[in-house]
Design an enzyme around this catalytic site. Structure first.
Site, PDB file in Angstrom:
ATOM      1  N   LYS A 153      75.272  -6.340  -2.920  1.00  0.00           N
ATOM      2  CA  LYS A 153      76.225  -7.049  -3.781  1.00  0.00           C
ATOM      3  C   LYS A 153      75.754  -7.093  -5.235  1.00  0.00           C
ATOM      4  O   LYS A 153      76.535  -6.868  -6.163  1.00  0.00           O
ATOM      5  CB  LYS A 153      76.464  -8.459  -3.250  1.00  0.00           C
ATOM      6  CG  LYS A 153      77.217  -8.515  -1.921  1.00  0.00           C
ATOM      7  CD  LYS A 153      77.452  -9.941  -1.490  1.00  0.00           C
ATOM      8  CE  LYS A 153      78.310  -9.992  -0.209  1.00  0.00           C
ATOM      9  NZ  LYS A 153      77.600  -9.409   0.941  1.00  0.00           N
ATOM     10  N   ILE A 154      74.471  -7.397  -5.455  1.00  0.00           N
ATOM     11  CA  ILE A 154      73.962  -7.490  -6.830  1.00  0.00           C
ATOM     12  C   ILE A 154      73.863  -6.103  -7.442  1.00  0.00           C
ATOM     13  O   ILE A 154      74.253  -5.884  -8.598  1.00  0.00           O
ATOM     14  CB  ILE A 154      72.604  -8.209  -6.861  1.00  0.00           C
ATOM     15  CG1 ILE A 154      72.752  -9.654  -6.381  1.00  0.00           C
ATOM     16  CG2 ILE A 154      72.018  -8.184  -8.279  1.00  0.00           C
ATOM     17  CD1 ILE A 154      71.441 -10.402  -6.231  1.00  0.00           C
ATOM     18  N   SER A 232      64.694  -8.959  -9.148  1.00  0.00           N
ATOM     19  CA  SER A 232      64.772  -9.198  -7.709  1.00  0.00           C
ATOM     20  C   SER A 232      63.566  -9.988  -7.213  1.00  0.00           C
ATOM     21  O   SER A 232      63.633 -11.209  -7.093  1.00  0.00           O
ATOM     22  CB  SER A 232      64.898  -7.873  -6.962  1.00  0.00           C
ATOM     23  OG  SER A 232      65.081  -8.079  -5.591  1.00  0.00           O
ATOM     24  N   ARG A 233      62.465  -9.318  -6.921  1.00  0.00           N
ATOM     25  CA  ARG A 233      61.233  -9.972  -6.482  1.00  0.00           C
ATOM     26  C   ARG A 233      60.052  -9.289  -7.144  1.00  0.00           C
ATOM     27  O   ARG A 233      59.988  -8.068  -7.252  1.00  0.00           O
ATOM     28  CB  ARG A 233      61.090  -9.900  -4.957  1.00  0.00           C
ATOM     29  CG  ARG A 233      62.051 -10.805  -4.188  1.00  0.00           C
ATOM     30  CD  ARG A 233      61.712 -12.272  -4.387  1.00  0.00           C
ATOM     31  NE  ARG A 233      62.589 -13.158  -3.650  1.00  0.00           N
ATOM     32  CZ  ARG A 233      63.702 -13.703  -4.139  1.00  0.00           C
ATOM     33  NH1 ARG A 233      64.088 -13.413  -5.372  1.00  0.00           N
ATOM     34  NH2 ARG A 233      64.429 -14.526  -3.402  1.00  0.00           N
ATOM     35  N   ASP A 257      62.089 -10.464 -14.801  1.00  0.00           N
ATOM     36  CA  ASP A 257      62.404 -11.874 -14.566  1.00  0.00           C
ATOM     37  C   ASP A 257      61.568 -12.434 -13.430  1.00  0.00           C
ATOM     38  O   ASP A 257      61.635 -13.621 -13.138  1.00  0.00           O
ATOM     39  CB  ASP A 257      63.896 -12.035 -14.244  1.00  0.00           C
ATOM     40  CG  ASP A 257      64.304 -13.496 -14.106  1.00  0.00           C
ATOM     41  OD1 ASP A 257      64.002 -14.272 -15.038  1.00  0.00           O
ATOM     42  OD2 ASP A 257      64.903 -13.856 -13.079  1.00  0.00           O
ATOM     43  N   GLU A 262      53.762 -15.041  -9.367  1.00  0.00           N
ATOM     44  CA  GLU A 262      54.406 -16.101 -10.150  1.00  0.00           C
ATOM     45  C   GLU A 262      54.243 -17.493  -9.557  1.00  0.00           C
ATOM     46  O   GLU A 262      54.375 -18.499 -10.278  1.00  0.00           O
ATOM     47  CB  GLU A 262      55.899 -15.808 -10.318  1.00  0.00           C
ATOM     48  CG  GLU A 262      56.715 -15.884  -9.046  1.00  0.00           C
ATOM     49  CD  GLU A 262      58.170 -15.509  -9.281  1.00  0.00           C
ATOM     50  OE1 GLU A 262      59.039 -16.302  -8.915  1.00  0.00           O
ATOM     51  OE2 GLU A 262      58.440 -14.417  -9.827  1.00  0.00           O
ATOM     52  N   HIS A 294      61.978 -16.199 -13.841  1.00  0.00           N
ATOM     53  CA  HIS A 294      62.802 -16.241 -12.631  1.00  0.00           C
ATOM     54  C   HIS A 294      64.075 -17.071 -12.845  1.00  0.00           C
ATOM     55  O   HIS A 294      64.384 -17.977 -12.073  1.00  0.00           O
ATOM     56  CB  HIS A 294      61.993 -16.816 -11.458  1.00  0.00           C
ATOM     57  CG  HIS A 294      62.459 -16.313 -10.117  1.00  0.00           C
ATOM     58  ND1 HIS A 294      61.601 -15.981  -9.107  1.00  0.00           N
ATOM     59  CD2 HIS A 294      63.709 -16.089  -9.625  1.00  0.00           C
ATOM     60  CE1 HIS A 294      62.287 -15.593  -8.036  1.00  0.00           C
ATOM     61  NE2 HIS A 294      63.568 -15.649  -8.330  1.00  0.00           N
ATOM     62  N   GLN A 295      64.822 -16.710 -13.875  1.00  0.00           N
ATOM     63  CA  GLN A 295      66.009 -17.471 -14.230  1.00  0.00           C
ATOM     64  C   GLN A 295      67.303 -16.688 -14.066  1.00  0.00           C
ATOM     65  O   GLN A 295      68.372 -17.191 -14.409  1.00  0.00           O
ATOM     66  CB  GLN A 295      65.899 -17.961 -15.687  1.00  0.00           C
ATOM     67  CG  GLN A 295      65.994 -16.857 -16.730  1.00  0.00           C
ATOM     68  CD  GLN A 295      65.878 -17.364 -18.159  1.00  0.00           C
ATOM     69  OE1 GLN A 295      64.773 -17.590 -18.627  1.00  0.00           O
ATOM     70  NE2 GLN A 295      67.004 -17.525 -18.827  1.00  0.00           N
ATOM     71  N   ALA A 296      67.235 -15.490 -13.507  1.00  0.00           N
ATOM     72  CA  ALA A 296      68.427 -14.664 -13.415  1.00  0.00           C
ATOM     73  C   ALA A 296      69.546 -15.353 -12.637  1.00  0.00           C
ATOM     74  O   ALA A 296      70.727 -15.208 -12.964  1.00  0.00           O
ATOM     75  CB  ALA A 296      68.095 -13.318 -12.774  1.00  0.00           C
TER      76      ALA A 296
END
Length: 331
Positions: A153-154, A232-233, A257, A262, A294-296
């Protein structure tokens, strides 16, 4: 029943409280769940956690000993949860299987365009009333090639934006997405995608098979002037290998991101502390690298959907239902 929610951001708190109103009480904490904070959950049958929570064996055992029987994670990813241990302890675990893919795809494009057009450097200069254009030249995206690793989907949403820019599309995934193919995407082997793409964006989940998907050989396969984006990760990229390539002057830009180490850093204020992570400290010094925390996913739309799904997961637990969000069912 009162729910204990860990790792709640200030903007997120009113959304959580409003969503739970009329169903259950909720207590929001800004601290993240780990071995040190797990005892706070004693007496809470259900808790909610953020993506950077530590839900390894020791933490799950502490939670279970304190009476916790249900964990509702406010994210799609669940690589931070030891599902086998949760099942052994008789705990129910649920996640959010879907939220706005546009939030992440649009942010990935924000990173790509920011590093391409040197937006951060330009903004910093103009704040100092330096209006020179030296070093700020970017390039058109029109007519260039976007490589999308992961076309769920993304990835599809990212590809649609790329199509709007007039880009050629290459894709790589275990299953082809017909909607992406209708946009003109060609599915090719990973190495070919990396070699032929001007822009590479990662949209695959983190699993043992995808850890360091972008390793040293993969980075060397990319064009010297490519743009690399990861929303993503963090574990998808071998960061030490990336730093080594950046030291060689490679890549037009890198937008990250997420970061593989992290946990314990992102979402926290570390501005007055010495950062012990030498890899991250070196990474942020490169002028062609942009790192965000990590704000996406962090839009009112996506967070609202995440919170609503979390409430439904808790209600399903208390009322004995099971949905597609359940990773470990109630025993």
């Amino acid at each position: 029943m009162e729910i204990l929610a860990f790792g709640v951001q200030a903007d997120e708190k009113p959304l959580i409280e409003r969503a739970f109103a009329g169903h259950h009480e909720v207590r929001c904490l800004d601290v993240f769940l780990n071995e040190d904070t797990a005892p706070i959950a004693a007496g809470y049958e259900a808790i909610s956690t953020s993506v950077n929570a530590d839900l390894g064996a020791r933490v799950l055992e502490l939670l279970a000993a304190g009476g916790t029987r249900m964990v509702a994670q406010r994210s799609t990813g669940f690589n931070n949860i030891d599902l086998d241990v949760a099942e052994r302890l008789g705990m129910t675990v649920a996640r959010v299987s879907y939220y706005s893919p546009y939030a992440v795809a649009e942010f990935a494009w924000a990173l790509a365009m920011a590093v391409n057009r040197r937006i951060v450097r330009a903004s910093t200069r103009t704040r100092d009333f330096d209006f020179r254009l030296d070093g700020l030249m970017g390039r058109d995206m029109y007519g260039r090639t976007a490589g999308v690793l992961g076309t769920g989907k993304i990835g599809e949403a990212f590809a649609r934006i790329a199509h709007g820019f007039g880009m050629r599309l290459l894709g790589w995934d275990v299953a082809e997405n017909s909607a992406c193919m209708e946009l003109g995407m060609r599915y090719v082997p990973k190495d070919q995608l990396l070699a032929d793409s001007d822009l590479v964006s990662l949209h695959v989940p983190l699993m043992p098979e995808t850890r360091h998907l972008i390793d040293a050989p993969a980075l060397k396969a990319m064009r010297d002037d490519a743009i690399l984006v990861n929303s993503s990760r963090g574990g998808l990229i071998d960061t030490a290998a990336l730093v080594a390539e950046l030291r060689e002057g490679r890549f037009t830009g890198v937008g990250l991101d997420v970061y593989e180490a992290e946990a314990g850093l992102f979402f926290l204020d570390k501005s007055l502390e010495a950062i012990e992570d030498d890899t991250l400290a070196r990474l942020v010094t490169f002028p062609n690298v942009l790192v965000t925390s990590h704000q996406a996913y962090y839009t009112v739309d996506a967070v609202g959907q995440i919170v609503d799904a979390t409430v439904r997961n808790v209600l399903d637990y208390t009322e004995g239902r099971r949905s597609e969000n359940v990773l470990v069912p109630r025993s």
